[in-house]
Design a protein around this motif. Structure first.
Motif, PDB file in Angstrom:
ATOM      1  N   ASN A  75       0.819  -1.219   0.000  1.00 29.04           N
ATOM      2  CA  ASN A  75       0.000   0.000   0.000  1.00 29.04           C
ATOM      3  C   ASN A  75       0.848   1.261   0.000  1.00 29.04           C
ATOM      4  O   ASN A  75       0.408   2.299   0.456  1.00 29.04           O
ATOM      5  CB  ASN A  75      -0.959  -0.014   1.198  1.00 29.04           C
ATOM      6  N   SER A  99      -9.280  10.289  -0.634  1.00 25.75           N
ATOM      7  CA  SER A  99      -8.951   8.916  -0.265  1.00 25.75           C
ATOM      8  C   SER A  99      -8.086   8.271  -1.339  1.00 25.75           C
ATOM      9  O   SER A  99      -8.074   8.698  -2.493  1.00 25.75           O
ATOM     10  CB  SER A  99     -10.217   8.081  -0.048  1.00 25.75           C
ATOM     11  N   VAL A 131      -8.861   3.788   1.595  1.00 23.70           N
ATOM     12  CA  VAL A 131      -8.423   4.339   2.879  1.00 23.70           C
ATOM     13  C   VAL A 131      -8.502   5.855   2.760  1.00 23.70           C
ATOM     14  O   VAL A 131      -7.976   6.436   1.803  1.00 23.70           O
ATOM     15  CB  VAL A 131      -6.976   3.916   3.226  1.00 23.70           C
ATOM     16  N   TYR A 136      -4.610   7.556   6.311  1.00 21.03           N
ATOM     17  CA  TYR A 136      -3.316   7.209   5.729  1.00 21.03           C
ATOM     18  C   TYR A 136      -2.220   8.100   6.308  1.00 21.03           C
ATOM     19  O   TYR A 136      -1.141   7.626   6.673  1.00 21.03           O
ATOM     20  CB  TYR A 136      -3.356   7.317   4.198  1.00 21.03           C
ATOM     21  N   SER A 140       0.765   6.171   8.252  1.00 22.59           N
ATOM     22  CA  SER A 140       1.862   5.825   7.339  1.00 22.59           C
ATOM     23  C   SER A 140       3.220   6.154   7.949  1.00 22.59           C
ATOM     24  O   SER A 140       3.350   7.083   8.752  1.00 22.59           O
ATOM     25  CB  SER A 140       1.694   6.535   5.993  1.00 22.59           C
ATOM     26  N   ILE A 152       1.633   1.982   5.165  1.00 24.67           N
ATOM     27  CA  ILE A 152       1.029   1.609   6.445  1.00 24.67           C
ATOM     28  C   ILE A 152       1.357   0.132   6.662  1.00 24.67           C
ATOM     29  O   ILE A 152       1.315  -0.662   5.709  1.00 24.67           O
ATOM     30  CB  ILE A 152      -0.499   1.817   6.410  1.00 24.67           C
ATOM     31  N   PHE A 157      -3.196  -1.513   7.984  1.00 23.00           N
ATOM     32  CA  PHE A 157      -3.873  -1.278   6.706  1.00 23.00           C
ATOM     33  C   PHE A 157      -5.115  -2.160   6.578  1.00 23.00           C
ATOM     34  O   PHE A 157      -6.174  -1.688   6.167  1.00 23.00           O
ATOM     35  CB  PHE A 157      -2.912  -1.534   5.539  1.00 23.00           C
TER      36      PHE A 157
END
Length: 170
Positions: A75, A99, A131, A136, A140, A152, A157
């Protein structure tokens, strides 16, 4: 309609059309120019008729699993993409939520979403998870200073990500 060369973005656009969710595709060929330089565009403005929010969506395409070690839940994104999407969120205001939609091209026996949320496009299978940008940003962590990438952790996640269709329902 914007011509989509990226199969992940094309699959997501087809998915939105199949759900009859209104959207506008953003032409990424030209970056917006600001006083400080240019800024990356997002991919879609999604405006469900059933909700009061519209969505600024940046699609991130990944294989599921990916790599030689068959890694799941990749991700990552870049610092620039975080800054750009944050900028657009501010510009569009409180009626819009930014997002990331991770468009996973499912190439193994496991799926990132329940089977009923998988989507077939051009004889391939995709799972779309979303997400919110604010989540995030909160979770992250930097993974590569050289490439300016962040991600993440997989357990977090998996807890934050939702099937993309869930974003667009009231």
């Amino acid at each position: 309609m914007v011509r989509r060369v990226n199969h992940y973005e094309a699959a997501f656009e087809s998915y939105l059309r199949s759900l009859r969710i209104p959207y506008v595709g953003v032409d990424e060929a030209k970056r917006s120019l600001l006083q400080e330089g240019s800024i990356k565009s997002f991919d879609f403005i999604v405006s469900p008729t059933t909700g009061r929010l519209s969505w600024l969506v940046d699609v991130k395409g990944r294989r599921f699993p990916s790599g030689r070690r068959r890694q799941y839940w990749k991700n990552w994104t870049t610092d620039e993409e975080l800054r750009s999407l944050s900028y657009w969120q501010t510009q569009f205001g409180p009626d819009f939520t930014a997002s990331f939609v991770f468009a996973y091209h499912v190439v193994g026996e496991f799926a990132p979403v329940p089977l009923e949320h998988l989507y077939r496009f051009r004889d391939q299978t995709y799972g779309f998870t979303a997400v919110r940008l604010e989540d995030y940003l909160a979770w992250s962590r930097q993974i590569s200073p050289k490439w300016s990438t962040v991600a993440i952790s997989s357990p977090v996640f998996r807890r934050l990500a939702r099937p993309a269709a869930a974003l667009f329902q009231p």
